[in-house]
Design an enzyme around this catalytic site. Structure first.
Site, PDB file in Angstrom:
ATOM      1  N   GLU A  25       0.854  -1.183   0.000  1.00 32.93           N
ATOM      2  CA  GLU A  25       0.000   0.000   0.000  1.00 32.93           C
ATOM      3  C   GLU A  25       0.895   1.241   0.000  1.00 32.93           C
ATOM      4  OE1 GLU A  25      -3.004   0.170   3.039  1.00 32.93           O
ATOM      5  OE2 GLU A  25      -4.034  -1.598   2.278  1.00 32.93           O
ATOM      6  N   HIS A  83      -4.424   6.673   0.696  1.00 29.12           N
ATOM      7  CA  HIS A  83      -3.672   5.421   0.611  1.00 29.12           C
ATOM      8  C   HIS A  83      -4.250   4.555  -0.487  1.00 29.12           C
ATOM      9  CE1 HIS A  83      -6.866   3.785   3.181  1.00 29.12           C
ATOM     10  NE2 HIS A  83      -6.398   2.568   2.980  1.00 29.12           N
ATOM     11  N   HIS A  85      -5.126   0.642  -2.188  1.00 25.90           N
ATOM     12  CA  HIS A  85      -5.419  -0.775  -1.979  1.00 25.90           C
ATOM     13  C   HIS A  85      -4.985  -1.498  -3.245  1.00 25.90           C
ATOM     14  CE1 HIS A  85      -8.869  -0.202   1.203  1.00 25.90           C
ATOM     15  NE2 HIS A  85      -7.671   0.071   1.690  1.00 25.90           N
ATOM     16  N   ASP A  96      -8.943   0.663   8.503  1.00 24.64           N
ATOM     17  CA  ASP A  96      -9.099   2.052   8.047  1.00 24.64           C
ATOM     18  C   ASP A  96     -10.181   2.757   8.861  1.00 24.64           C
ATOM     19  OD1 ASP A  96      -7.228   1.635   6.062  1.00 24.64           O
ATOM     20  OD2 ASP A  96      -8.718   1.203   4.514  1.00 24.64           O
TER      21      ASP A  96
HETATM   22 ZN   LIG Z   1      -7.125   0.742   3.487  1.00 26.67          ZN
END
Ligand SMILES: [Zn+2]
Length: 133
Positions: A25, A83, A85, A96
């Site tokens: 990530e 961020h 995925h 999250d």
């Molecule tokens: Zn996430």
């Protein structure tokens, strides 16, 4: 309705960052201004995912402190957390969601599967908001 403005060139910076960090990530802090229901991203501060994980991310305290300092110097706010995925849809994971409680800004997630951005805020529940360019 709440929305966040992210330009095409900013999206490109973020998706390139996500591609570069694969299979892990990637993460970044978004600086800008909040104008009523509208959040405008002005600058992006790319950060390192110290977890080096494909399913989690952590930004070091040092980088966070630096981010907040830079935002203050530029008279901007930290308005969002980005961020990616790499292997799942752009929807907040349970981890999250937990961190959204402690970091109540706009959360922008990029999916390496759909190559798409989505944005969320935490009200009483997770709420998807509009992304405009
Ligand atoms: Zn996430």
């Amino acid at each position: 309705m709440q929305k966040i403005i992210i330009s095409e060139s900013q999206k490109k910076i973020l998706s390139d960052h996500a591609d570069n960090e694969k299979p892990n990530e990637s993460c970044a802090i978004l600086f800008g201004i909040v104008d009523g229901q509208k959040t405008i991203v002005k600058e992006i501060f790319l950060t390192k995912n110290i977890d080096e994980s494909p399913v989690n991310f952590t930004i070091s305290n040092e980088q966070l402190i630096k981010c907040y300092k830079t935002a203050e110097e530029k008279k901007m706010e930290v308005v969002g957390i980005f961020h990616s995925h790499p292997n799942s849809e752009a929807y907040p994971s349970n981890t999250d969601k937990k961190f959204m409680y402690s970091n109540p800004v706009v959360w922008v997630i990029y999916s390496g599967i759909s190559n798409d951005f989505k944005a969320y805020v935490l009200e009483s529940d997770i709420l998807e908001i509009l992304i405009e360019t």
